[in-house]
Enzyme design. Structure first.
Site, PDB file in Angstrom:
ATOM      1  N   ASP A  70      44.344  45.627  34.747  1.00  0.00           N
ATOM      2  CA  ASP A  70      42.962  45.222  35.088  1.00  0.00           C
ATOM      3  C   ASP A  70      42.389  44.451  34.085  1.00  0.00           C
ATOM      4  O   ASP A  70      42.351  44.426  32.764  1.00  0.00           O
ATOM      5  CB  ASP A  70      42.056  46.562  35.309  1.00  0.00           C
ATOM      6  CG  ASP A  70      40.565  46.066  35.898  1.00  0.00           C
ATOM      7  OD1 ASP A  70      40.478  45.524  36.845  1.00  0.00           O
ATOM      8  OD2 ASP A  70      39.462  46.307  34.889  1.00  0.00           O
TER       9      ASP A  70
ATOM     10  N   GLU B 254      45.997  41.250  36.518  1.00  0.00           N
ATOM     11  CA  GLU B 254      44.727  40.644  37.265  1.00  0.00           C
ATOM     12  C   GLU B 254      44.222  39.438  36.422  1.00  0.00           C
ATOM     13  O   GLU B 254      43.950  39.804  35.137  1.00  0.00           O
ATOM     14  CB  GLU B 254      43.587  41.650  37.393  1.00  0.00           C
ATOM     15  CG  GLU B 254      42.419  40.950  38.014  1.00  0.00           C
ATOM     16  CD  GLU B 254      41.453  41.996  38.154  1.00  0.00           C
ATOM     17  OE1 GLU B 254      40.720  42.034  39.314  1.00  0.00           O
ATOM     18  OE2 GLU B 254      41.154  42.808  37.250  1.00  0.00           O
TER      19      GLU B 254
END
Length: 690
Positions: A345, A381
């Site tokens: 993330d 990401e």
């Protein structure tokens, strides 16, 4: 002797069969106390000063502490927020290396290092003991019997099909999962779920965050929770809410069973920030252990935090001990829990250094060199909200990345926007304009239309606007840039024509996802028409909104399980779709070649690419070994378009292998001289036949 110096070499609580070694890093502390609790975590039984400090690791060994013991730390040092120090020994702190966590945060003002509501805010000092309302670490026995048959699937990147799912949401309402297993780790590997995954053709399950987490105080007060889990407090412990009895072993059992079925397990991990928030957040672990080391603090005023993540803080991986913690955590999940990879993330935050994102920085280089982590799947990401945070295409060659360029382009294309054929063509061959550099390969592109964050596929074609009122933020949260269309009615409808169009567009998106080179990622529930009622930010909805509604299996327009299975079978049949190297505009029928064609069957020219408001794309992927060439047609126009089949020797016929307007997917053959017509809003694919 009960207490000895022990060792600093392994951080955390390590039981060796006779006793337990405790070791905690803190560079700026003046004293560290180990606190032992009763089995309920309510009563502090003993405080023991760790007797030794070696290279900023405080450590001690207790020969009568065994697995099951609950503990925490009180760390002494200066409380000087203006200098970055927030020590407060009145606050019980969770061990960053805890392998299991018992209890949860019961919110009160006592969890803050300062007097909440004071006119001096965080410059004040709070002396209340918060130990009854915070989770405790648990000493564990890490031994687990994986058995002789436990083998990792080791799916090649080009063969990978990712299925993004939430541990609880996937099974909470699944009718074929035993009631006692729904919403748990064990439910993920129940026979019904494994059968479903195998039927779809999925190779890899990617789980939303399941590290130990905290429900934000604001959400709890609104009777909501941090459902998605992007609020980590413990990077080593599986979240206990999915298996209260023994989460570590429950998770490992699930991994073993999925591996037995040939399915990989990836984890979505959140090392970019913690649950402690900004300078007004609680003191639960890292902040009270050594705030100045763990977090990025603003250079001119270290009272405040850099906020690259939008959550109030960011972990500082430029500090060697913080980097060590992240690397130790990742290796733990691979070595002790046998996971097969990670999705990171807000990954640019991990690679930030004083001058910004650095693709040759400490974290990325450590990952490249690590003998364990360099062998597993790594997905970034590739953006955060800091300056220079958009880094799509910038990660090293061993990484793959979520490709938002694919998502945006294909959404716009099937929503009816014209003049995108050049962009669409690039996305369908793994976005070489983004990733073809520095030795990177097509697998660099993780193609996706929908993920947990945003509309589901059903909602993408059912809503023009987001409907997030249930989140308690006056519909201000969640993206407003969705490229969605409601096909004539906002939300559910019984209109058969609208339902038909929505179904057709969903099929088109799925078809493109699996026909595109690169790695496809399917959001769990999209294959059964799961809806979130237009909520495109269901992060706090641990209820029917956030859980998958499996009722779509009973509805013709919603059940696309067989259709997805057909698409994954095509992907296995045609290696061109699983290309491990970039295609080139070479002579047709040669490996790794692509030929872009006009509707008339001619090779595309520069003028053709600039066709005003163009919505028709067709191309041939050359034959590979004994596998036939594949001709793909995308027609996003609202009218049928006549086209000519490719005239490629020795292929006299073309077999229809995909038609998104055909429920039955009947195979039919056409002579290459046959006049053809692409239906409006359709995807077609043909295999060359001699």
């Amino acid at each position: 002797m009960r207490l000895t110096a022990g060792t600093s070499h392994r951080l955390g609580a390590t039981w060796d069969g006779r006793g337990t070694n405790f070791a905690l890093f803190s560079a700026n502390a003046t004293k560290v106390e180990l606190c032992l609790f009763d089995s309920q975590g309510r009563r502090e039984l003993e405080r023991i000063v760790l007797p030794e400090r070696t290279e900023d690791v405080w450590h001690g060994y207790l020969n009568d502490v065994s697995p099951g013991q609950l503990y925490g730390y009180r760390v002494h040092g200066p409380y000087e927020p203006s200098h970055g120090h927030r020590f407060n020994a009145h606050k019980l702190l969770l061990d960053p290396y805890a392998k299991r966590v018992a209890g949860r945060v019961v919110w009160s003002d006592a969890h803050f290092g300062y007097r909440a509501g004071s006119h001096r805010e965080d410059l004040s000092f709070d002396r209340r003991d918060n130990s009854r309302g915070v989770p405790k670490a648990v000493v564990v026995d890490e031994v687990f019997n994986w058995g002789l048959r436990e083998l990792r699937p080791q799916i090649a990147w080009e063969d990978t099909i990712i299925y993004e799912a939430h541990v609880k949401g996937l099974t909470q309402t699944h009718p074929d999962v035993p009631a006692q297993m729904r919403g748990t780790y064990r439910g993920l590997s129940s026979p019904a779920v494994i059968e479903h995954l195998k039927r779809l053709g999925v190779t890899t399950v990617e789980l939303l965050p399941m590290h130990g987490l905290v429900d934000d105080r604001r959400l709890v007060e609104m009777k909501l929770v941090n459902y998605w889990g992007y609020n980590t407090l413990s990077f080593f412990a599986p979240e206990q809410r999915y298996a209260p009895d023994n989460p570590l072993d429950a998770f490992r059992t699930t991994v073993a069973r999925l591996h037995d079925a040939g399915i990989e397990v990836m984890l979505d991990v959140v090392y970019n920030h913690t649950a402690e928030g900004n300078h007004l957040g609680p003191t639960l672990s890292f902040r009270g252990i050594d705030n100045a080391c763990y977090y990025w603090l603003t250079k001119d005023n270290p009272r405040f935090y850099e906020n690259f993540t939008g959550t109030g803080n960011a972990l500082n991986l430029t500090h060697p001990r913080v980097l060590q913690m992240v690397m130790d955590s990742l290796r733990y999940w691979v070595e002790q829990c046998h996971v097969d990879g990670f999705r990171f993330d807000l990954a640019p935050t991990l690679a930030r250094e004083p001058n910004g994102f650095n693709r040759a920085g400490a974290f990325l280089m450590a990952m490249r060199q690590d003998p364990v982590l360099s062998t597993v799947k790594l997905v970034a990401e590739p953006w955060d909200i800091g300056l220079g945070g958009y880094q799509v295409g910038a990660f090293p060659s061993q990484w793959s990345e979520w490709n938002d360029r694919y998502r945006s382009t294909l959404r716009r294309y099937w929503a009816g926007e014209g003049s995108l054929i050049g962009d669409v063509s690039s996305r369908m061959i793994a976005s070489p304009d983004v990733f073809k550099h520095d030795g990177r390969l097509p697998r660099s592109s993780i193609n996706h239309i929908t993920v947990h964050d945003g509309f589901t596929l059903m909602d993408l074609f059912s809503y023009n606007e987001k409907h997030n009122m249930a989140n308690g933020e006056d519909n201000a949260d969640g993206s407003s840039d969705n490229h969605s269309i409601n096909c004539g009615h906002e939300g559910p409808t019984d209109d058969p024509e609208i339902l038909r169009k929505r179904c057709q567009l969903r099929r088109n998106q799925l078809a493109c996802l699996f026909l595109a080179q690169g790695v496809p990622l399917l959001l769990a529930g999209d294959e059964v028409g799961n809806s979130q009622d237009g909520n495109n930010n269901a992060y706090c909805q641990d209820n029917d909104t956030g859980w998958i509604n499996w009722g779509g299996l009973r509805r013709k327009h919603d059940n696309m399980v067989d259709f997805v299975a057909h698409l994954t079978a095509l992907r296995r049949r045609f290696p061109q779709l699983r290309a491990s190297h970039w295609v080139a505009p070479l002579v047709p029928n040669t490996p790794n070649s692509v030929l872009w064609l006009t509707p008339q069957g001619n090779e595309m020219t520069e003028t053709d690419w600039k066709f005003p408001d163009g919505r028709f794309v067709s191309y041939v992927l050359g034959a590979v070994d004994s596998h036939a060439p594949l001709y793909i047609v995308l027609n996003a126009a609202s009218e049928a378009i006549a086209f000519t089949l490719p005239k490629l020797d020795p292929y006299r016929q073309w077999e229809l292998v995909l038609d998104t307007t055909d429920d039955d997917q009947l195979a039919r053959r056409f002579d290459r001289t046959t006049a053809m017509e692409a239906p409006p809003h359709a995807v077609l694919a043909y295999a060359g036949m001699p």
